[in-house]
Scaffold this motif. Structure first.
Motif, PDB file in Angstrom:
ATOM      1  N   PHE A   1       3.576  -1.229   3.842  1.00 57.59           N
ATOM      2  CA  PHE A   1       3.242   0.139   3.446  1.00 57.59           C
ATOM      3  C   PHE A   1       4.486   0.916   3.033  1.00 57.59           C
ATOM      4  O   PHE A   1       5.550   0.785   3.638  1.00 57.59           O
ATOM      5  CB  PHE A   1       2.566   0.882   4.606  1.00 57.59           C
ATOM      6  CG  PHE A   1       1.149   0.454   4.845  1.00 57.59           C
ATOM      7  CD1 PHE A   1       0.090   1.246   4.438  1.00 57.59           C
ATOM      8  CD2 PHE A   1       0.873  -0.758   5.465  1.00 57.59           C
ATOM      9  CE1 PHE A   1      -1.232   0.842   4.646  1.00 57.59           C
ATOM     10  CE2 PHE A   1      -0.437  -1.168   5.680  1.00 57.59           C
ATOM     11  CZ  PHE A   1      -1.486  -0.366   5.267  1.00 57.59           C
TER      12      PHE A   1
ATOM     13  N   ALA B   1      -9.160   1.345   3.531  1.00 53.01           N
ATOM     14  CA  ALA B   1      -8.229   0.596   2.685  1.00 53.01           C
ATOM     15  C   ALA B   1      -8.457  -0.907   2.840  1.00 53.01           C
ATOM     16  O   ALA B   1      -8.748  -1.385   3.939  1.00 53.01           O
ATOM     17  CB  ALA B   1      -6.792   0.940   3.060  1.00 53.01           C
TER      18      ALA B   1
ATOM     19  N   VAL C   1      -6.986  -3.650   3.649  1.00 53.24           N
ATOM     20  CA  VAL C   1      -5.725  -4.078   4.262  1.00 53.24           C
ATOM     21  C   VAL C   1      -5.854  -5.449   4.911  1.00 53.24           C
ATOM     22  O   VAL C   1      -6.860  -5.764   5.550  1.00 53.24           O
ATOM     23  CB  VAL C   1      -5.276  -3.051   5.326  1.00 53.24           C
ATOM     24  CG1 VAL C   1      -3.996  -3.507   6.003  1.00 53.24           C
ATOM     25  CG2 VAL C   1      -5.081  -1.679   4.693  1.00 53.24           C
TER      26      VAL C   1
ATOM     27  N   ILE D   1      -3.317   4.595  -1.823  1.00 54.34           N
ATOM     28  CA  ILE D   1      -4.209   5.262  -0.874  1.00 54.34           C
ATOM     29  C   ILE D   1      -4.067   6.766  -1.086  1.00 54.34           C
ATOM     30  O   ILE D   1      -2.963   7.276  -1.275  1.00 54.34           O
ATOM     31  CB  ILE D   1      -3.838   4.884   0.573  1.00 54.34           C
ATOM     32  CG1 ILE D   1      -4.074   3.381   0.801  1.00 54.34           C
ATOM     33  CG2 ILE D   1      -4.636   5.704   1.583  1.00 54.34           C
ATOM     34  CD1 ILE D   1      -3.547   2.861   2.119  1.00 54.34           C
TER      35      ILE D   1
ATOM     36  N   HIS E   1       0.852  -1.186   0.000  1.00 51.15           N
ATOM     37  CA  HIS E   1       0.000   0.000   0.000  1.00 51.15           C
ATOM     38  C   HIS E   1       0.886   1.234   0.000  1.00 51.15           C
ATOM     39  O   HIS E   1       1.784   1.371   0.841  1.00 51.15           O
ATOM     40  CB  HIS E   1      -0.905   0.024   1.231  1.00 51.15           C
ATOM     41  CG  HIS E   1      -1.853  -1.127   1.307  1.00 51.15           C
ATOM     42  ND1 HIS E   1      -3.071  -1.128   0.660  1.00 51.15           N
ATOM     43  CD2 HIS E   1      -1.745  -2.324   1.934  1.00 51.15           C
ATOM     44  CE1 HIS E   1      -3.686  -2.278   0.897  1.00 51.15           C
ATOM     45  NE2 HIS E   1      -2.899  -3.018   1.665  1.00 51.15           N
TER      46      HIS E   1
ATOM     47  N   THR F   1      -0.244  -4.061  -5.617  1.00 53.87           N
ATOM     48  CA  THR F   1       0.004  -2.728  -5.066  1.00 53.87           C
ATOM     49  C   THR F   1      -1.298  -1.956  -5.020  1.00 53.87           C
ATOM     50  O   THR F   1      -2.148  -2.090  -5.902  1.00 53.87           O
ATOM     51  CB  THR F   1       1.021  -1.957  -5.930  1.00 53.87           C
ATOM     52  OG1 THR F   1       0.609  -2.001  -7.303  1.00 53.87           O
ATOM     53  CG2 THR F   1       2.423  -2.559  -5.813  1.00 53.87           C
ATOM     54  N   ASN F   2      -1.441  -1.125  -4.018  1.00 56.11           N
ATOM     55  CA  ASN F   2      -2.664  -0.344  -3.857  1.00 56.11           C
ATOM     56  C   ASN F   2      -2.315   1.082  -3.469  1.00 56.11           C
ATOM     57  O   ASN F   2      -1.470   1.301  -2.599  1.00 56.11           O
ATOM     58  CB  ASN F   2      -3.552  -0.959  -2.769  1.00 56.11           C
ATOM     59  CG  ASN F   2      -4.828  -0.166  -2.576  1.00 56.11           C
ATOM     60  OD1 ASN F   2      -5.631  -0.020  -3.491  1.00 56.11           O
ATOM     61  ND2 ASN F   2      -5.018   0.358  -1.374  1.00 56.11           N
TER      62      ASN F   2
ATOM     63  N   ASP G   1       0.201  -7.281   4.809  1.00 53.56           N
ATOM     64  CA  ASP G   1       0.503  -6.198   3.876  1.00 53.56           C
ATOM     65  C   ASP G   1       1.603  -5.283   4.406  1.00 53.56           C
ATOM     66  O   ASP G   1       1.844  -5.199   5.614  1.00 53.56           O
ATOM     67  CB  ASP G   1      -0.752  -5.373   3.584  1.00 53.56           C
ATOM     68  CG  ASP G   1      -1.807  -6.160   2.824  1.00 53.56           C
ATOM     69  OD1 ASP G   1      -1.499  -7.270   2.342  1.00 53.56           O
ATOM     70  OD2 ASP G   1      -2.944  -5.655   2.707  1.00 53.56           O
TER      71      ASP G   1
END
Length: 249
Positions: A114, A106, A108, A72, A45, A69-70, A112
């Motif tokens: 960050f 999110a 999550v 935010i 993230h 992948t994300n 995960d």
């Protein structure tokens, strides 16, 4: 120092070389942290506010990058949280309370990891988000300007900064104020933090992929959506992480 395209190129070239050399070990440490998360079926993230959002875009959802992948963003409060659009004011990044809502929104999971980017490393939302990430037991990579952050007072009630929470801190090499070419009447032009943060992001991705290849694994990497077969390739990989990675606005 003159103000010109050539002068800016010289500064950028020097800064890139210095960052690449000075942050080599930290890039490797960040890659180790992310590769371990991916092997545990984790997702990366990425979060940045202001111009640091460019770092999150560099990490999440681009050609040659990792699929799990994300990104935010503060606008998640509107897009996914139902808040009115006018909540997105220029000083929202200084408000610690929004971090809790962003984390809740999110997708999550415990495994995960960050990557958080903030040139100053002092704004309330980012510092609070980093605190939450570590309270929840996630790995955390921070990309920030050591020089700028050192000269700033934290805007978080705790007095702490982004770098205080990170497992790995990457210095983007930007000077205090980010801009590099001084002007005769004061101030400067030619910011560098976006360029060096992008360098660090791409170096981390390359090192993560290298680790997966050494382990005999096929890295889940995007093809450009604008080449033949790109959409099909990407859709197949994204399906493995359905509900865990967001693409779009």
């Amino acid at each position: 120092m003159t103000v010109s395209a050539e002068a800016y190129l010289a500064v950028v070239t020097e800064t890139i070389g210095r960052v690449a050399a000075d942050q080599r070990e930290n890039v490797a440490r960040a890659a180790d942290l992310i590769a371990a998360s991916l092997r545990a079926d984790g997702v990366v993230h990425a979060f940045g506010t202001g111009h640091s959002e460019a770092l999150a875009m560099e990490i999440a959802g681009r050609a040659g990058g990792l699929v799990p992948t994300n990104r935010i963003a503060l606008r998640d409060l509107v897009l996914h949280g139902g808040e009115p659009a006018d909540v997105l004011g220029p000083k929202l990044e200084r408000e610690p309370s929004v971090a809790h809502r962003l984390y809740e929104l999110a997708p999550v999971r415990p495994q995960d990891v960050f990557v958080l980017a903030s040139n100053s490393g002092v704004n309330g939302a980012m510092v609070e988000f980093a605190a939450i990430v570590k309270e929840r037991g996630h790995g955390l990579v921070a990309i920030t300007s050591a020089q700028h952050s050192a000269r700033m007072t934290s805007r978080h009630p705790s007095g702490r900064k982004l770098a205080d929470f990170a497992d790995v801190v990457l210095d983007n090499g930007a000077p205090y104020g980010d801009a590099t070419l001084p002007l005769p009447g004061g101030g400067a032009v030619g910011a560098v933090s976006s360029i060096t943060a992008a360098l660090l992001a791409q170096q981390i991705v390359a090192e993560v992929v290298a680790r997966l290849l050494v382990a005999g694994e096929r890295p889940p990497v995007y093809l450009s959506a604008n080449i033949t077969g790109g959409d099909e390739h990407n859709a197949e990989l994204e399906a493995r992480y359905a509900g865990r990675i967001r693409r779009g606005a």
